[in-house]
Design a protein around this motif. Sequence first.
Motif, mmCIF file in Angstrom:
data_model
loop_
_atom_site.group_PDB
_atom_site.id
_atom_site.type_symbol
_atom_site.label_atom_id
_atom_site.label_comp_id
_atom_site.label_asym_id
_atom_site.label_seq_id
_atom_site.Cartn_x
_atom_site.Cartn_y
_atom_site.Cartn_z
ATOM 1 N N UNK A 93 6.186 9.669 -8.343
ATOM 2 C CA UNK A 93 6.438 8.591 -9.295
ATOM 3 C C UNK A 93 5.854 7.267 -8.807
ATOM 4 N N UNK A 94 5.603 7.156 -7.504
ATOM 5 C CA UNK A 94 5.057 5.931 -6.921
ATOM 6 C C UNK A 94 3.538 5.954 -6.826
ATOM 7 N N UNK A 95 2.921 7.014 -7.322
ATOM 8 C CA UNK A 95 1.462 7.141 -7.215
ATOM 9 C C UNK A 95 0.742 6.752 -8.501
ATOM 10 N N UNK A 96 1.482 6.442 -9.561
ATOM 11 C CA UNK A 96 0.834 6.048 -10.810
ATOM 12 C C UNK A 96 1.800 5.245 -11.682
ATOM 13 N N UNK A 97 1.709 3.908 -11.673
ATOM 14 C CA UNK A 97 0.801 3.109 -10.831
ATOM 15 C C UNK A 97 1.299 3.076 -9.388
ATOM 16 N N UNK A 98 0.487 2.536 -8.489
ATOM 17 C CA UNK A 98 0.867 2.499 -7.088
ATOM 18 C C UNK A 98 2.112 1.643 -6.885
ATOM 19 N N UNK A 99 3.077 2.200 -6.169
ATOM 20 C CA UNK A 99 4.311 1.511 -5.804
ATOM 21 C C UNK A 99 4.516 1.747 -4.321
ATOM 22 N N UNK A 100 4.120 0.777 -3.510
ATOM 23 C CA UNK A 100 4.121 1.000 -2.070
ATOM 24 C C UNK A 100 5.516 1.224 -1.514
ATOM 25 N N UNK A 101 6.507 0.456 -1.995
ATOM 26 C CA UNK A 101 7.859 0.576 -1.457
ATOM 27 C C UNK A 101 8.420 1.981 -1.673
ATOM 28 N N UNK B 170 -4.159 -7.855 0.097
ATOM 29 C CA UNK B 170 -5.433 -7.240 0.477
ATOM 30 C C UNK B 170 -6.159 -8.096 1.518
ATOM 31 N N UNK B 171 -5.416 -8.468 2.531
ATOM 32 C CA UNK B 171 -6.001 -9.262 3.614
ATOM 33 C C UNK B 171 -6.964 -8.401 4.427
ATOM 34 N N UNK C 272 -6.767 -8.016 -7.392
ATOM 35 C CA UNK C 272 -6.969 -8.177 -8.829
ATOM 36 C C UNK C 272 -5.690 -8.739 -9.449
ATOM 37 N N UNK C 273 -5.772 -9.920 -9.992
ATOM 38 C CA UNK C 273 -4.609 -10.536 -10.642
ATOM 39 C C UNK C 273 -4.685 -10.221 -12.133
ATOM 40 N N UNK D 261 0.335 -3.269 -6.828
ATOM 41 C CA UNK D 261 -0.712 -3.065 -5.823
ATOM 42 C C UNK D 261 -2.066 -2.974 -6.511
ATOM 43 N N UNK D 262 -3.005 -3.746 -6.045
ATOM 44 C CA UNK D 262 -4.361 -3.702 -6.608
ATOM 45 C C UNK D 262 -5.039 -2.386 -6.261
ATOM 46 N N UNK D 263 -5.684 -1.782 -7.247
ATOM 47 C CA UNK D 263 -6.417 -0.538 -7.021
ATOM 48 C C UNK D 263 -7.840 -0.890 -6.624
ATOM 49 N N UNK D 264 -8.173 -0.625 -5.375
ATOM 50 C CA UNK D 264 -9.508 -0.860 -4.850
ATOM 51 C C UNK D 264 -9.756 0.172 -3.760
ATOM 52 N N UNK D 265 -10.940 0.251 -3.196
ATOM 53 C CA UNK D 265 -11.230 1.277 -2.175
ATOM 54 C C UNK D 265 -10.256 1.269 -1.007
#
Length: 305
Positions: free
Chosen positions: A95-103, A188-189, A202-203, A211-215
């Motif tokens: 459930x945390x993989x779409x969209x990304x939910x890091x916690x 994304x530091x 990405x705002x 969480x921003x989806x990037x590489x």
Amino acid sequence: MTDEIPANHPHYIFKNLKRIERWVINIVYFSVWRKYVKTAKLKINERKYFEHYFKELHVRYYLKVYQGGNYITVDRLILNFLLSRVNENIKILLSSANPYNMAGFVFAIRSQIEINALANKYVSDKSYHEKFIKLNEDRAKVTELDTVININTLVSKMDQSFIPYRKIYDALSLFLHPNPSALGFYAQYRDSKYPDSFGHPIIKKYFDASVSINPESEQWFNKNLWNFLTLLEHFILIFDEINHKFYVDDADKEHHHIFVQATFMNKHQKEILKAINEAASNGEDQQEAFNNIYKKIINEYKLKK
């Protein structure tokens, strides 16, 4: 690694079930669990792995928890707890993989590490459950009663395995708590590209993802997803080593044996009474007749297994 699919190993037991049993588990998967797998951001082979583990866990629930007499034992409660928590961990992670939910994603993996560590403790210390169920969990009363072993201690002992449990657990803890690592992840530091400032996530106009989806983020999630799948594999191996019965004390063991005998007698009442009555009619020893039919039924059970 990310292109592999579940292989056929001896400890995978879903394939060994009867056809009707496999059919039931397949029905449960397609009606309950498949939606989690389908909606998550997964590759085809990753979906196959999660389907595979859902079914392997259900088999163990069916054999170790569901099957048995109509009574509750500490043994079944503990095994049900372990399997249920793993089931929850998989659903939380997916459930945390779409969209990304890091916690949620990190919580599921850390929880799986802790469950593996506890299950491993049950294997290495066959009497641990006797204290564990009754232990005090109030840290303020640590001088008054025994308390549960700190989970960090159990996790550290897992480092004797082929998986770097301690390293993974500590790294995930940095992200789960509001530490600089978590701040850097969300912003994304990147030290190499932006040494003096934060990166540029990405705002979005609509606040529907955190969480921003990037590489970088996709690589992090994918790596830890495969860590999680490895933990599931190891859990199954550990769980299958728990082959002893759990009793809190001698009284609990005696009660269990009484329930077993009562269930056995009720199920085979006609066969037993028939053997005893025939012995009485033929002037034979009724106790011996009971012993013989009892042994016969037990041997039939052994042949089925």
